[in-house]
Design a protein around this motif. Sequence first.
Motif, short mmCIF file in Angstrom:
data_model
loop_
_atom_site.label_atom_id
_atom_site.label_comp_id
_atom_site.label_asym_id
_atom_site.label_seq_id
_atom_site.Cartn_x
_atom_site.Cartn_y
_atom_site.Cartn_z
N MET A 23 7.16 11.06 1.85
CA MET A 23 7.88 12.20 2.43
C MET A 23 9.37 11.93 2.52
N ILE A 24 9.75 10.68 2.79
CA ILE A 24 11.17 10.33 2.82
C ILE A 24 11.80 10.62 1.46
N ALA A 25 11.06 10.29 0.40
CA ALA A 25 11.57 10.53 -0.96
C ALA A 25 11.53 12.00 -1.33
N GLU A 26 10.41 12.67 -1.04
CA GLU A 26 10.24 14.06 -1.47
C GLU A 26 11.17 15.01 -0.74
N TYR A 27 11.46 14.73 0.53
CA TYR A 27 12.33 15.61 1.31
C TYR A 27 13.78 15.16 1.28
N ASP A 28 14.06 14.15 0.46
CA ASP A 28 15.44 13.68 0.31
C ASP A 28 16.06 13.32 1.65
N VAL A 29 15.23 12.68 2.50
CA VAL A 29 15.71 12.24 3.80
C VAL A 29 16.47 10.93 3.63
N ASP A 30 17.48 10.70 4.43
CA ASP A 30 18.24 9.46 4.37
C ASP A 30 17.28 8.27 4.46
N GLU A 31 17.37 7.35 3.50
CA GLU A 31 16.45 6.21 3.47
C GLU A 31 16.59 5.31 4.69
N SER A 32 17.70 5.42 5.39
CA SER A 32 17.87 4.60 6.60
C SER A 32 16.93 5.06 7.71
N LEU A 33 16.26 6.20 7.52
CA LEU A 33 15.31 6.67 8.52
C LEU A 33 14.20 5.65 8.73
N LEU B 161 4.77 1.42 9.21
CA LEU B 161 5.52 0.32 9.83
C LEU B 161 4.83 -1.03 9.63
N THR B 162 3.52 -1.05 9.81
CA THR B 162 2.83 -2.34 9.79
C THR B 162 2.44 -2.79 8.39
N GLU B 163 2.07 -1.85 7.52
CA GLU B 163 1.58 -2.22 6.19
C GLU B 163 2.62 -2.05 5.10
N TYR B 164 3.46 -1.06 5.24
CA TYR B 164 4.46 -0.80 4.21
C TYR B 164 5.74 -1.59 4.47
N ARG B 165 6.13 -1.69 5.74
CA ARG B 165 7.37 -2.41 6.10
C ARG B 165 7.10 -3.78 6.72
N ASP B 166 5.83 -4.11 6.93
CA ASP B 166 5.46 -5.41 7.51
C ASP B 166 6.08 -5.64 8.89
N ALA B 167 6.28 -4.57 9.63
CA ALA B 167 6.80 -4.70 10.99
C ALA B 167 5.65 -4.98 11.95
N SER B 168 5.96 -5.54 13.09
CA SER B 168 4.91 -5.82 14.07
C SER B 168 5.46 -5.69 15.47
N TYR B 169 4.58 -5.32 16.36
CA TYR B 169 4.92 -5.26 17.79
C TYR B 169 3.69 -5.63 18.58
N GLU B 170 3.83 -6.63 19.42
CA GLU B 170 2.70 -7.10 20.21
C GLU B 170 2.59 -6.27 21.48
N GLN B 171 1.57 -5.45 21.54
CA GLN B 171 1.33 -4.61 22.71
C GLN B 171 0.20 -5.20 23.53
N PRO B 172 0.34 -5.23 24.84
CA PRO B 172 -0.74 -5.78 25.68
C PRO B 172 -2.06 -5.09 25.40
N PHE C 11 3.59 17.18 7.49
CA PHE C 11 3.82 16.52 8.78
C PHE C 11 2.89 15.31 8.88
N VAL C 12 3.39 14.24 9.46
CA VAL C 12 2.61 13.00 9.53
C VAL C 12 2.07 12.79 10.93
N ARG D 66 0.83 -1.18 0.00
CA ARG D 66 0.00 0.00 0.00
C ARG D 66 0.88 1.25 0.00
N SER D 67 0.37 2.30 -0.61
CA SER D 67 1.11 3.55 -0.63
C SER D 67 1.22 4.09 0.79
N SER D 68 2.24 4.86 1.04
CA SER D 68 2.50 5.36 2.38
C SER D 68 2.93 6.81 2.31
N LYS D 69 2.27 7.66 3.09
CA LYS D 69 2.67 9.06 3.14
C LYS D 69 4.08 9.19 3.69
N VAL D 70 4.40 8.39 4.68
CA VAL D 70 5.75 8.45 5.27
C VAL D 70 6.81 8.13 4.22
#
Length: 209
Positions: free
Chosen positions: A18-28, A122-133, A112-113, A11-15
């Motif tokens: 913005m990383i691309a449009e503002y030429d922010v380091d991709e490691s962000l 994080l969850t849809e674009y990068r497939d990251a997960s964190y189990e929060q109680p 601003f996001v 899915r497309s991601s605003k974050v």
Amino acid sequence: MAEDTGGRSRRSSKVARMIAEYDVDESLGDELERLWTAEGQQRKSLRDLADFFNKQLLESAMTAAGISTVNGEVSNLYRLLTADDVSSGMRTEARTRLEREGVDIEQLERDFVSYQAIRSYLTEYRDASYEQPSDSEQVESVLDSIRRLQSRLRSLTEGSLDRLRSTGRITLGEFRLFIDIDVLCEDCGAQYGVIDLLERGGCDCEGET
């Protein structure tokens, strides 16, 4: 809309945009994921990560405009632009300064996001997960709702006061708003701001909850 990266549809991601449009380091993106999935005190909330990310956008916009900064200046400017306890005069002064020095402040603020955008990234674009109680999720949901209502009330009140002042209907100098809701427990006598109460996990009552 979906993006295809490396053969995988995402899915497309605003974050990500913005990383691309503002030429922010991709490691962000890696840093956001690391901070979100870290253990203990090193872990950052989605709201903290949104602030962290937006400061990177502000710094990038200032650099692109040729503005040199000193240590802590970006964080202070971001606070002036976004914090609830900043007066309208201080916020206007910060926006005017940035605009005068070449930053498209209106576009920057639109870029601003929110913490929801960070979560989707994080969850849809990068497939990251964190189990929060689940209990923490419920408390966080209530906190988010209260903060949104306070923000809306602050914006409405501040805008109304500004309009009344500018049209001469009331007399008012530079002002600061305080939007507080206190909770008094009649059993233990403790009184807290509602956000403090939720963040600390309750009042001073002992016993089972």
